[in-house]
Design a protein around this motif. Structure first.
Motif, PDB file in Angstrom:
ATOM      1  N   GLN A 104       0.942  -1.353   0.082  1.00 41.34           N
ATOM      2  CA  GLN A 104      -0.071   0.340   0.319  1.00 41.34           C
ATOM      3  C   GLN A 104       1.273   1.244  -0.046  1.00 41.34           C
ATOM      4  OE1 GLN A 104      -2.817  -0.623   2.754  1.00 41.34           O
ATOM      5  NE2 GLN A 104      -3.543  -1.840   2.098  1.00 41.34           N
ATOM      6  N   VAL A 105       1.180   1.533  -0.668  1.00 41.22           N
ATOM      7  CA  VAL A 105       2.866   2.707  -1.145  1.00 41.22           C
ATOM      8  C   VAL A 105       1.943   3.655  -0.400  1.00 41.22           C
ATOM      9  CG1 VAL A 105       3.721   0.927  -2.956  1.00 41.22           C
ATOM     10  CG2 VAL A 105       2.337   2.330  -3.657  1.00 41.22           C
ATOM     11  N   ASN A 106       0.643   3.877  -1.552  1.00 42.00           N
ATOM     12  CA  ASN A 106      -0.176   5.585  -0.964  1.00 42.00           C
ATOM     13  C   ASN A 106      -0.762   5.479   0.268  1.00 42.00           C
ATOM     14  OD1 ASN A 106       0.671   6.545  -3.804  1.00 42.00           O
ATOM     15  ND2 ASN A 106      -0.916   5.184  -4.700  1.00 42.00           N
ATOM     16  N   ASN A 107      -0.420   4.737   1.496  1.00 39.84           N
ATOM     17  CA  ASN A 107      -1.498   4.951   2.334  1.00 39.84           C
ATOM     18  C   ASN A 107      -0.167   5.665   3.594  1.00 39.84           C
ATOM     19  OD1 ASN A 107      -1.973   4.104   4.761  1.00 39.84           O
ATOM     20  ND2 ASN A 107      -2.911   1.742   4.857  1.00 39.84           N
ATOM     21  N   ASN A 108      -0.325   6.392   3.616  1.00 40.56           N
ATOM     22  CA  ASN A 108       0.840   7.391   4.808  1.00 40.56           C
ATOM     23  C   ASN A 108      -0.401   7.553   6.329  1.00 40.56           C
ATOM     24  OD1 ASN A 108       2.607   8.396   3.179  1.00 40.56           O
ATOM     25  ND2 ASN A 108       1.105   8.462   2.601  1.00 40.56           N
ATOM     26  N   PHE A 109      -2.050   6.315   6.358  1.00 40.64           N
ATOM     27  CA  PHE A 109      -2.396   6.697   7.708  1.00 40.64           C
ATOM     28  C   PHE A 109      -1.931   5.895   9.084  1.00 40.64           C
ATOM     29  CE2 PHE A 109      -6.989   6.670   6.170  1.00 40.64           C
ATOM     30  CZ  PHE A 109      -6.961   7.672   5.041  1.00 40.64           C
ATOM     31  N   VAL A 110      -2.101   7.045  10.056  1.00 45.68           N
ATOM     32  CA  VAL A 110      -1.779   6.295  11.493  1.00 45.68           C
ATOM     33  C   VAL A 110      -2.373   6.293  11.943  1.00 45.68           C
ATOM     34  CG1 VAL A 110      -0.733   8.332  11.706  1.00 45.68           C
ATOM     35  CG2 VAL A 110       0.274   6.080  12.960  1.00 45.68           C
ATOM     36  N   LYS A 111      -2.893   6.025  13.116  1.00 42.81           N
ATOM     37  CA  LYS A 111      -4.030   6.177  14.052  1.00 42.81           C
ATOM     38  C   LYS A 111      -2.679   6.314  15.819  1.00 42.81           C
ATOM     39  CE  LYS A 111      -7.244   4.807  16.806  1.00 42.81           C
ATOM     40  NZ  LYS A 111      -7.771   3.388  17.992  1.00 42.81           N
ATOM     41  N   ALA A 132       1.212  14.800  16.763  1.00 40.38           N
ATOM     42  CA  ALA A 132       0.526  14.951  15.380  1.00 40.38           C
ATOM     43  C   ALA A 132       1.198  16.163  14.529  1.00 40.38           C
ATOM     44  CB  ALA A 132      -0.829  15.008  15.490  1.00 40.38           C
ATOM     45  N   GLU A 133       1.747  16.836  14.826  1.00 38.11           N
ATOM     46  CA  GLU A 133       2.049  18.215  14.329  1.00 38.11           C
ATOM     47  C   GLU A 133       3.431  17.509  13.745  1.00 38.11           C
ATOM     48  OE1 GLU A 133       2.746  23.163  15.367  1.00 38.11           O
ATOM     49  OE2 GLU A 133       2.938  21.110  17.529  1.00 38.11           O
ATOM     50  N   TYR A 134       4.344  17.590  14.312  1.00 36.78           N
ATOM     51  CA  TYR A 134       5.738  16.322  13.655  1.00 36.78           C
ATOM     52  C   TYR A 134       5.015  15.688  12.569  1.00 36.78           C
ATOM     53  CZ  TYR A 134      10.095  14.192  13.031  1.00 36.78           C
ATOM     54  OH  TYR A 134      10.890  14.075  11.825  1.00 36.78           O
ATOM     55  N   LEU A 135       4.667  15.424  12.929  1.00 37.16           N
ATOM     56  CA  LEU A 135       4.107  13.552  11.963  1.00 37.16           C
ATOM     57  C   LEU A 135       3.156  14.262  10.705  1.00 37.16           C
ATOM     58  CD1 LEU A 135       2.842  11.067  14.584  1.00 37.16           C
ATOM     59  CD2 LEU A 135       4.720  10.383  12.579  1.00 37.16           C
ATOM     60  N   ILE A 136       2.868  15.181  10.701  1.00 37.79           N
ATOM     61  CA  ILE A 136       1.790  16.145  10.221  1.00 37.79           C
ATOM     62  C   ILE A 136       2.802  16.361   8.718  1.00 37.79           C
ATOM     63  CG2 ILE A 136       0.199  17.675   8.795  1.00 37.79           C
ATOM     64  CD1 ILE A 136      -1.241  17.278  11.447  1.00 37.79           C
ATOM     65  N   THR A 137       4.136  16.749   9.555  1.00 38.85           N
ATOM     66  CA  THR A 137       5.388  17.612   8.521  1.00 38.85           C
ATOM     67  C   THR A 137       6.005  16.569   7.685  1.00 38.85           C
ATOM     68  OG1 THR A 137       7.014  17.246   9.949  1.00 38.85           O
ATOM     69  CG2 THR A 137       5.407  19.592   9.968  1.00 38.85           C
ATOM     70  N   GLN A 138       5.668  15.299   7.866  1.00 43.84           N
ATOM     71  CA  GLN A 138       6.408  14.569   7.861  1.00 43.84           C
ATOM     72  C   GLN A 138       5.351  13.653   6.323  1.00 43.84           C
ATOM     73  OE1 GLN A 138       9.798  13.911   8.131  1.00 43.84           O
ATOM     74  NE2 GLN A 138       9.462  16.027   9.256  1.00 43.84           N
ATOM     75  N   GLY A 139       4.233  14.283   6.065  1.00 48.45           N
ATOM     76  CA  GLY A 139       3.322  13.518   4.978  1.00 48.45           C
ATOM     77  C   GLY A 139       2.682  12.487   5.844  1.00 48.45           C
ATOM     78  N   PHE A 140       2.576  12.489   7.017  1.00 52.01           N
ATOM     79  CA  PHE A 140       1.352  11.609   7.520  1.00 52.01           C
ATOM     80  C   PHE A 140       0.374  12.288   7.572  1.00 52.01           C
ATOM     81  CE2 PHE A 140       5.232   9.303   9.291  1.00 52.01           C
ATOM     82  CZ  PHE A 140       5.078   8.134   9.331  1.00 52.01           C
ATOM     83  N   ASP A 141      -1.205  10.870   7.328  1.00 52.23           N
ATOM     84  CA  ASP A 141      -2.505  11.278   7.610  1.00 52.23           C
ATOM     85  C   ASP A 141      -2.803  10.420   8.790  1.00 52.23           C
ATOM     86  OD1 ASP A 141      -3.173  12.404   5.269  1.00 52.23           O
ATOM     87  OD2 ASP A 141      -2.940  10.367   4.067  1.00 52.23           O
ATOM     88  N   VAL A 142      -2.889  11.848   9.964  1.00 52.67           N
ATOM     89  CA  VAL A 142      -2.719  11.186  11.434  1.00 52.67           C
ATOM     90  C   VAL A 142      -4.430  11.713  11.719  1.00 52.67           C
ATOM     91  CG1 VAL A 142      -2.495  11.989  13.064  1.00 52.67           C
ATOM     92  CG2 VAL A 142      -0.961  12.314  11.827  1.00 52.67           C
ATOM     93  N   GLU A 158      -7.644  21.981  12.786  1.00 54.50           N
ATOM     94  CA  GLU A 158      -7.052  22.795  12.183  1.00 54.50           C
ATOM     95  C   GLU A 158      -5.043  22.894  11.933  1.00 54.50           C
ATOM     96  OE1 GLU A 158      -7.297  25.837  15.306  1.00 54.50           O
ATOM     97  OE2 GLU A 158      -9.659  26.718  14.286  1.00 54.50           O
ATOM     98  N   LEU A 159      -4.777  21.646  13.359  1.00 57.51           N
ATOM     99  CA  LEU A 159      -3.233  21.055  13.047  1.00 57.51           C
ATOM    100  C   LEU A 159      -2.931  20.611  11.873  1.00 57.51           C
ATOM    101  CD1 LEU A 159      -0.771  21.544  14.366  1.00 57.51           C
ATOM    102  CD2 LEU A 159      -1.492  19.394  15.842  1.00 57.51           C
ATOM    103  N   GLY A 160      -4.491  19.332  10.711  1.00 58.25           N
ATOM    104  CA  GLY A 160      -3.892  19.359   9.421  1.00 58.25           C
ATOM    105  C   GLY A 160      -4.810  17.649   9.764  1.00 58.25           C
ATOM    106  N   CYS A 161      -4.851  17.240  10.738  1.00 50.92           N
ATOM    107  CA  CYS A 161      -5.381  15.454  11.112  1.00 50.92           C
ATOM    108  C   CYS A 161      -6.602  15.326  10.443  1.00 50.92           C
ATOM    109  CB  CYS A 161      -5.581  16.002  12.209  1.00 50.92           C
ATOM    110  SG  CYS A 161      -4.652  15.634  13.812  1.00 50.92           S
TER     111      CYS A 161
END
Length: 269
Positions: A104-111, A132-142, A158-161
């Motif tokens: 799943q190369v397009n999967n950037n999800f993380v719970k 969450a703030e850091y992981l979002i900068t690394q391209g994760f879908d949080v 608002e952070l981008g989750c």
């Protein structure tokens, strides 16, 4: 206005899912039982604790997870067992690598779970925000797991989750929705999907979550610890569909007085 229920798609971070039921994979007695529950639930998203997945095998190729059909299911790696933001970040990175190896190369999800409280298993709001703030900068879908805190939910959005995941009641307790008013506030103010997670114990709990306006639910213990898990998986699936359809249909107004079903006109004397 008629609503086409068959086209009622859940969208998370531009990914489309036909089912609004997510399934957890812990606490099952056997792998075959888990697999049948996945089938019966008709879920699209399956969450796996990366720490548990990594510890049960020396190689991903030997893990039971590889037996599942990941062409038709979406893996949601989670950071369960992490007590600090730093720990959760490390496990999230491992989780993304794990997902890529499954194809799943397009999967950037993380719970995202940050839980320092080993007794009540309540999530750490500050640690969750930080991770969450850091992981979002690394391209994760949080997808952050949180207490039913409307202010925190809005801050994470608002952070981008890509979702917020408030608990209904303590994880694994089966108490149902004990934070109803706060969850309703979260739902009413969210511009991202709201996924009710933790504490749901029965089909009626799931139906209520959707009637409140939740976009999805994540269920594990209610199925895994049922007397007949395979049947409960089917019941939870049906409750998901019924609760969502009920919400889309628009419930009748609540009246403080009784209202007769039949008109008073045309009565035969």
């Amino acid at each position: 206005m008629s609503i086409n229920f068959l086209n009622d798609t859940l969208i998370i971070a531009d990914h489309k899912f036909s089912s609004r039921l997510m399934i957890g994979t812990g606490k099952y007695k056997t792998t075959s039982e888990l697999k049948q529950c996945i089938v019966n639930s008709n879920c699209d998203i399956i969450t796996v604790a990366i720490r548990r997945a990594q510890s049960t095998t020396k190689s991903i190729d030997n893990n039971w997870i590889t037996d599942l059909d990941w062409q038709n299911k979406w893996l949601l790696p989670n950071t369960a067992g992490c007590k600090t933001a730093e720990e959760a970040i490390r496990v999230a990175i491992l989780g993304r690598q794990f997902v890529k190896k499954l194809g799943q190369v397009n999967n950037n999800f993380v719970k995202l779970e940050v839980i320092p409280d080993s007794k009540n298993l309540l999530p750490d709001p500050i640690g969750t925000l930080k991770a969450a703030e850091y992981l979002i900068t690394q391209g994760f879908d949080v997808l952050p797991y949180i207490n039913a805190d409307p202010i925190l939910a809005k801050q994470l959005e608002e952070l981008g989750c890509v979702t917020v995941m408030p608990l209904a009641s303590p994880i694994g307790s089966g108490q149902g929705i004990k934070n109803l008013s706060n969850i309703q506030i979260i739902i009413d103010n969210a511009n991202v999907p709201v996924v009710i997670d933790a504490g749901l114990g029965s089909a009626s709990d799931v139906a209520l979550a959707f009637e409140l306006g939740a976009d999805a639910v994540l269920v594990n213990t209610a199925i895994a610890k049922a007397l007949i898990p395979e049947q409960m998986a089917t019941a939870i699936k049906m409750a998901t569909q019924a609760g969502r359809l009920s919400y889309l249909s628009g419930r009748m107004p609540i009246s403080s007085n009784a209202l007769a079903s039949s008109p008073n006109t045309g009565i035969i004397n």
